[in-house]
Design a protein around this motif. Structure first.
Motif, PDB file in Angstrom:
ATOM      1  N   HIS A   9       0.837  -1.209   0.000  1.00 18.07           N
ATOM      2  CA  HIS A   9       0.000   0.000   0.000  1.00 18.07           C
ATOM      3  C   HIS A   9       0.869   1.254   0.000  1.00 18.07           C
ATOM      4  O   HIS A   9       1.394   1.661   1.036  1.00 18.07           O
ATOM      5  CB  HIS A   9      -0.919  -0.011   1.228  1.00 18.07           C
ATOM      6  CG  HIS A   9      -1.977   1.063   1.204  1.00 18.07           C
ATOM      7  ND1 HIS A   9      -3.287   0.842   1.582  1.00 18.07           N
ATOM      8  CD2 HIS A   9      -1.920   2.372   0.868  1.00 18.07           C
ATOM      9  CE1 HIS A   9      -3.972   1.957   1.462  1.00 18.07           C
ATOM     10  NE2 HIS A   9      -3.164   2.910   1.045  1.00 18.07           N
ATOM     11  N   HIS A  11       1.435   5.108  -2.610  1.00 16.87           N
ATOM     12  CA  HIS A  11       0.921   5.896  -3.736  1.00 16.87           C
ATOM     13  C   HIS A  11       2.083   6.643  -4.369  1.00 16.87           C
ATOM     14  O   HIS A  11       3.053   6.970  -3.693  1.00 16.87           O
ATOM     15  CB  HIS A  11      -0.115   6.906  -3.265  1.00 16.87           C
ATOM     16  CG  HIS A  11      -1.224   6.308  -2.455  1.00 16.87           C
ATOM     17  ND1 HIS A  11      -2.332   5.730  -3.010  1.00 16.87           N
ATOM     18  CD2 HIS A  11      -1.370   6.185  -1.108  1.00 16.87           C
ATOM     19  CE1 HIS A  11      -3.118   5.275  -2.040  1.00 16.87           C
ATOM     20  NE2 HIS A  11      -2.569   5.542  -0.877  1.00 16.87           N
ATOM     21  N   LYS A 172      -8.023  -0.416  -7.147  1.00 21.75           N
ATOM     22  CA  LYS A 172      -8.195   0.279  -5.869  1.00 21.75           C
ATOM     23  C   LYS A 172      -9.568   0.949  -5.847  1.00 21.75           C
ATOM     24  O   LYS A 172      -9.907   1.707  -6.748  1.00 21.75           O
ATOM     25  CB  LYS A 172      -7.104   1.358  -5.719  1.00 21.75           C
ATOM     26  CG  LYS A 172      -7.324   2.320  -4.551  1.00 21.75           C
ATOM     27  CD  LYS A 172      -7.119   1.640  -3.208  1.00 21.75           C
ATOM     28  CE  LYS A 172      -7.581   2.470  -2.035  1.00 21.75           C
ATOM     29  NZ  LYS A 172      -6.650   3.381  -1.450  1.00 21.75           N
ATOM     30  N   HIS A 253      -6.018  -0.656   5.713  1.00 24.42           N
ATOM     31  CA  HIS A 253      -5.981  -0.064   7.069  1.00 24.42           C
ATOM     32  C   HIS A 253      -6.665  -0.959   8.109  1.00 24.42           C
ATOM     33  O   HIS A 253      -6.727  -0.585   9.283  1.00 24.42           O
ATOM     34  CB  HIS A 253      -6.594   1.342   7.121  1.00 24.42           C
ATOM     35  CG  HIS A 253      -6.172   2.238   5.993  1.00 24.42           C
ATOM     36  ND1 HIS A 253      -4.875   2.649   5.830  1.00 24.42           N
ATOM     37  CD2 HIS A 253      -6.871   2.780   4.956  1.00 24.42           C
ATOM     38  CE1 HIS A 253      -4.798   3.423   4.734  1.00 24.42           C
ATOM     39  NE2 HIS A 253      -5.992   3.500   4.186  1.00 24.42           N
ATOM     40  N   ASP A 345       1.601   3.281   3.168  1.00 22.31           N
ATOM     41  CA  ASP A 345       0.779   4.435   2.809  1.00 22.31           C
ATOM     42  C   ASP A 345       1.625   5.684   2.528  1.00 22.31           C
ATOM     43  O   ASP A 345       1.130   6.799   2.664  1.00 22.31           O
ATOM     44  CB  ASP A 345      -0.299   4.750   3.853  1.00 22.31           C
ATOM     45  CG  ASP A 345      -1.554   5.346   3.199  1.00 22.31           C
ATOM     46  OD1 ASP A 345      -1.588   5.451   1.952  1.00 22.31           O
ATOM     47  OD2 ASP A 345      -2.485   5.718   3.918  1.00 22.31           O
TER      48      ASP A 345
HETATM   49 ZN   LIG Z   1      -3.500   5.041   0.973  1.00 15.58          ZN
END
Ligand SMILES: [Zn+2]
Length: 410
Positions: A9, A11, A172, A253, A345
């Protein structure tokens, strides 16, 4: 292939993809995710958030290169696999670059990155707003998938070594922006059928879905609405449908670290803070549903991205979760240690306390806090649990094992 280190995970968008400065200045209405994040961080001292802001200024290849270098400091001499998640926010904020252009921007950046070693793989997940199925069809989605480097061939989907950097391998979904992923909530029977057809396509091709799932989410809707869209009970309803239990799903999460703490009774009740919180979606109700899904369904996983490893109560809650599961407190089913995935993240965590080492952003610091939490858990062979969460579990989520029987669709 030797097991590689997997961050399931992260970006790699930048300001070309999402209007970061505009949202910071509140010029964009409705305020999008990043604007809300900036507001929640209280970005007043720009220096403090320099690295976070700079991530949005830099080209994709530079961010990817720095991330790879940073990860190697945490786990030297390992092959790395990243699955950067593209966000489809276009329907709520037309100033966002259309998602197909974001994908080509990302894939171009991956191609230009000079810091990838031969065994490393960067395999994107395509952003998708399910509401596109209201005006469009699943055929439109498949066209988007195929034009964006989406890989459907079962042979190539067997493992990272079969794939090229930039090949897209998953999808996603970000429900907080305004859709409920549970088809039964969709009133129009035609659209409901398309939702189901979309999920059937994912199952047939074993394409994994990573779905945002935590109590605190950013969106332009009010808290009640956001939690209604995002609560894991929506996924429970989908997986319970006959034929849908084998969907490859990562509940990103894992319901949220705040919820884990609240559920164990070691933290404040978040809903009490927000009097509008509907009881059905209150804090403390998310993680139990996530656990039930992980224990029941063979291809359901949850990543620990954006987990607050700087919080003692959060780390203690995670250790207890692993310990209690091993003792059988959550009943039979798949062990949770086989269902949790490591995810950072990045860049959303860059400004978080758990990412900082003596005031400087450090992937290694975040990773070591995570590893320390797992290794410090009173469970059998915690080293194996750590290897599972960073290598074996994400491999199983991303790439269907060959021996997997086809009759799992319970
Ligand atoms: Zn994220």
């Amino acid at each position: 292939m030797a097991a590689c280190f997997i961050d399931a995970h992260c970006h790699l968008f930048n300001f070309e993809d999402v209007p970061f400065y505009a949202t910071l200045r509140r010029k964009v209405k409705p305020i999008d995710t990043l604007g809300m994040l900036a507001a929640s961080l209280g970005i007043v001292n720009v220096d403090r958030f320099k690295t976070f802001i700079m991530f949005f200024e830099q080209p994709v290849q530079a961010n990817l290169g720095e991330l790879l270098v940073d990860i190697r400091k945490a786990v030297p001499e390992r092959e790395l696999l990243l699955t950067p998640l593209v966000m489809d926010f276009f329907t709520v904020n037309p100033q966002t670059k259309p998602v197909d252009l974001q994908v080509s921007h990302l894939r171009e950046g991956i191609t230009r990155c000079r810091d990838l070693c031969s065994g490393d793989r960067v395999l994107p997940f395509l952003g998708y707003d399910l509401r596109r199925l209201k005006d469009g069809t699943v055929a439109d989605f498949i066209r988007y998938w195929e034009n964006s480097g989406g890989v459907t061939s079962a042979e190539r989907r067997r493992g990272p070594e079969m794939l090229q950097n930039g090949d897209a391998i998953g999808i996603k979904l970000y429900p907080p922006i305004g859709f409920n992923p549970d088809p039964s909530k969709e009133r129009d029977p035609e659209v409901r059928m398309r939702y189901l057809e979309f999920y059937r396509w994912c199952i047939a091709h074993q394409v994994p879905l990573t779905v945002h799932c935590q109590y605190s989410s950013y969106s332009m809707h009010n808290g009640d609405r956001i939690r209604y869209y995002t609560h894991p009970v929506n996924w429970q309803k989908l997986l319970r449908r006959p034929g849908f239990g084998s969907l490859r799903l990562n509940l990103a999460h894992a319901g949220g670290w705040e919820d884990l703490v609240a559920w164990q009774g070691t933290g404040k009740n978040l809903a009490a803070e927000n009097a509008t919180g509907r009881p059905g979606y209150a804090s403390g109700t998310w993680v139990p549903v996530v656990i039930s899904l992980l224990k029941t369904y063979p291809n359901a996983y949850a990543d620990l991205s954006a987990f607050n490893f700087a919080s003692r109560s959060a780390c203690s809650a995670l250790r207890k979760l692993l310990e209690y599961d091993e003792r059988g407190r959550y009943g039979n089913g798949f062990p949770l240690r086989k269902k949790l995935l490591w995810g950072s993240d990045v860049p959303m965590v860059i400004a978080a306390g758990s990412y900082k080492e003596r005031g400087k952003p450090s992937y290694r610091n975040l990773y070591e806090r995570f590893a320390g939490t797992v290794l410090g858990s009173p469970i059998e062979n915690p080293e194996e649990a750590l290897a599972d969460m960073t290598e074996n579990n994400p491999l199983k989520f991303l790439f269907p094992p060959e021996e997997e029987p086809g009759s799992l669709s319970s």
